[in-house]
Design a protein around this motif. Structure first.
Motif, PDB file in Angstrom:
ATOM      1  N   UNK A  93      40.214  68.469  28.490  1.00 52.03           N
ATOM      2  CA  UNK A  93      40.590  68.645  29.899  1.00 52.03           C
ATOM      3  C   UNK A  93      40.673  70.130  30.235  1.00 52.03           C
ATOM      4  N   UNK A  94      41.294  70.912  29.348  1.00 54.99           N
ATOM      5  CA  UNK A  94      41.403  72.351  29.575  1.00 54.99           C
ATOM      6  C   UNK A  94      40.033  73.009  29.694  1.00 54.99           C
ATOM      7  N   UNK A  95      39.038  72.446  29.009  1.00 53.10           N
ATOM      8  CA  UNK A  95      37.677  72.996  29.040  1.00 53.10           C
ATOM      9  C   UNK A  95      36.861  72.475  30.219  1.00 53.10           C
ATOM     10  N   UNK A  96      37.506  71.774  31.157  1.00 57.33           N
ATOM     11  CA  UNK A  96      36.812  71.351  32.363  1.00 57.33           C
ATOM     12  C   UNK A  96      36.313  69.928  32.365  1.00 57.33           C
ATOM     13  N   UNK A  97      36.574  69.174  31.284  1.00 61.85           N
ATOM     14  CA  UNK A  97      36.120  67.794  31.239  1.00 61.85           C
ATOM     15  C   UNK A  97      36.927  66.921  32.196  1.00 61.85           C
ATOM     16  N   UNK A  98      36.278  65.884  32.701  1.00 63.83           N
ATOM     17  CA  UNK A  98      36.955  64.861  33.503  1.00 63.83           C
ATOM     18  C   UNK A  98      37.445  63.754  32.585  1.00 63.83           C
ATOM     19  N   UNK A  99      38.652  63.277  32.821  1.00 64.16           N
ATOM     20  CA  UNK A  99      39.204  62.140  32.093  1.00 64.16           C
ATOM     21  C   UNK A  99      39.090  60.898  32.968  1.00 64.16           C
ATOM     22  N   UNK A 100      38.429  59.867  32.458  1.00 61.45           N
ATOM     23  CA  UNK A 100      38.280  58.596  33.165  1.00 61.45           C
ATOM     24  C   UNK A 100      38.843  57.476  32.299  1.00 61.45           C
ATOM     25  N   UNK A 101      39.261  56.396  32.934  1.00 58.10           N
ATOM     26  CA  UNK A 101      39.898  55.287  32.220  1.00 58.10           C
ATOM     27  C   UNK A 101      38.864  54.284  31.727  1.00 58.10           C
ATOM     28  N   UNK A 102      39.144  53.705  30.556  1.00 58.65           N
ATOM     29  CA  UNK A 102      38.248  52.723  29.922  1.00 58.65           C
ATOM     30  C   UNK A 102      39.069  51.548  29.401  1.00 58.65           C
ATOM     31  N   UNK A 103      40.065  51.146  30.183  1.00 58.34           N
ATOM     32  CA  UNK A 103      41.040  50.100  29.876  1.00 58.34           C
ATOM     33  C   UNK A 103      42.008  50.553  28.784  1.00 58.34           C
ATOM     34  N   UNK A 104      42.883  49.639  28.382  1.00 60.42           N
ATOM     35  CA  UNK A 104      43.834  49.910  27.308  1.00 60.42           C
ATOM     36  C   UNK A 104      43.283  49.431  25.976  1.00 60.42           C
ATOM     37  N   UNK A 105      42.754  48.203  25.952  1.00 58.82           N
ATOM     38  CA  UNK A 105      42.353  47.577  24.693  1.00 58.82           C
ATOM     39  C   UNK A 105      40.861  47.254  24.593  1.00 58.82           C
ATOM     40  N   UNK A 106      40.060  47.732  25.546  1.00 63.86           N
ATOM     41  CA  UNK A 106      38.604  47.559  25.491  1.00 63.86           C
ATOM     42  C   UNK A 106      38.208  46.084  25.418  1.00 63.86           C
ATOM     43  N   UNK A 107      38.729  45.297  26.326  1.00 63.30           N
ATOM     44  CA  UNK A 107      38.413  43.874  26.377  1.00 63.30           C
ATOM     45  C   UNK A 107      37.365  43.593  27.453  1.00 63.30           C
ATOM     46  N   UNK A 108      36.741  42.423  27.359  1.00 61.91           N
ATOM     47  CA  UNK A 108      35.827  41.948  28.394  1.00 61.91           C
ATOM     48  C   UNK A 108      36.678  41.545  29.598  1.00 61.91           C
ATOM     49  N   UNK A 109      36.632  42.348  30.632  1.00 57.23           N
ATOM     50  CA  UNK A 109      37.521  42.139  31.773  1.00 57.23           C
ATOM     51  C   UNK A 109      37.224  40.858  32.529  1.00 57.23           C
ATOM     52  N   UNK A 110      36.008  40.359  32.426  1.00 56.28           N
ATOM     53  CA  UNK A 110      35.641  39.145  33.156  1.00 56.28           C
ATOM     54  C   UNK A 110      36.301  37.896  32.569  1.00 56.28           C
TER      55      UNK A 110
END
Length: 273
Positions: free
Chosen positions: A168-185
């Motif tokens: 983050x300090x180096x300019x990267x964006x942080x995006x969310x990818x769920x908590x447990x990486x499950x099939x959301x459907x």
């Protein structure tokens, strides 16, 4: 698409990013390994709009990476490992052909709020949170002055808190990818809200950044999942639909998945030569 989805759902455990990996909260001290410090911020020229950039509302390619390194002999999905020399050559090819990496948030500002982008923008996204994304991708992108986008599982990634902070300090964006990486459907309403809205809340609390975008595990989504993503306050979401992302589908943003077999020729083909 079904095969790709099944493959991606397994990533959280089969590639070292499951519950056996270090917790994000395991380390909260200084930057691990000396790979990046806050002094690196001024080396990332594309973390903010630059002189000469222009308004842009057209498609933007988003590249998708997972693990950078050689696949171990027992890897169930070796194609998801891109060798470090191959990644190095791909980044050099992008710069030699006029591409400049930016964050997805910067693309959205250009699409919807009159912001500017370089002549040939590209977004470099990294899913799940594997150690080489910190130890190798971060310094490699710094060499070009580029930020990346880290699509991070809120729990159970291979990255320490200090690693994510350095990115983050180096300019990267942080995006969310769920908590447990499950099939959301496959989830009920309560669990879906926890995975989508809950992951954003965790990352915002831990890192103090906006977390504007979401990444569907294995690219699996439907109308119900999109509604949950919108309700959680995200401005966009990335998929595994192949192609360049467009402004008219903010919650179905296409990406080009980069595999071990892609090399520079595959990357060039995805980007139209």
């Amino acid at each position: 698409m079904a095969a790709a989805a099944a493959l991606g759902i397994v990533l959280g455990s089969s590639l070292g990013g499951g519950s056996s990996g270090p917790s994000r909260r395991a380390t909260t001290g200084g930057k691990a390994g000396g790979v990046a410090t806050k002094d690196s911020t001024n080396l990332v020229r594309n973390a903010t709009p630059q002189p000469g950039w222009k308004p842009h509302t057209g498609p933007v390619p988003i590249l998708e990476y997972h693990v950078l390194g050689a696949a171990p002999a027992n890897a169930p999905y070796p194609e998801l490992y891109v060798s470090r020399p191959a990644f190095h050559r791909q980044m050099d090819w992008l710069e030699e052909h006029g591409y400049e990496a930016v964050t997805l948030e910067m693309v959205e500002r250009a699409w919807y709020h009159g912001g500017t982008l370089p002549a040939k923008p590209v977004v470099l996204s990294f899913d799940d949170g594997y150690r080489p994304q910190f130890t190798y991708a971060l310094p490699e992108l710094r060499r070009h002055g580029w930020p990346g986008v880290l699509n991070l599982k809120a729990e159970g990634s291979d990255l320490y808190t200090s690693n994510v902070e350095a990115m983050i300090d180096a300019g990267w964006e942080l995006a969310a990818h769920t908590i447990h990486h499950q099939d959301l459907t496959t989830l009920g309403a309560g669990e879906l809200k926890e995975e989508v809205a809950g992951s954003r809340a965790i990352l915002r609390r831990e890192y103090g950044v906006a977390v504007a975008n979401f990444c569907y595990p294995a690219g699996r989504f439907d109308a119900t999942v999109i509604a949950a993503v919108e309700a959680a306050g995200y401005t966009g979401a990335t998929t595994e639909i192949p192609g360049a992302a467009t402004r008219n589908a903010p919650y179905e943003l296409a990406r080009f998945e980069t595999l071990g077999s892609s090399g520079v020729p595959g990357l060039a083909e995805d980007l139209g030569g």
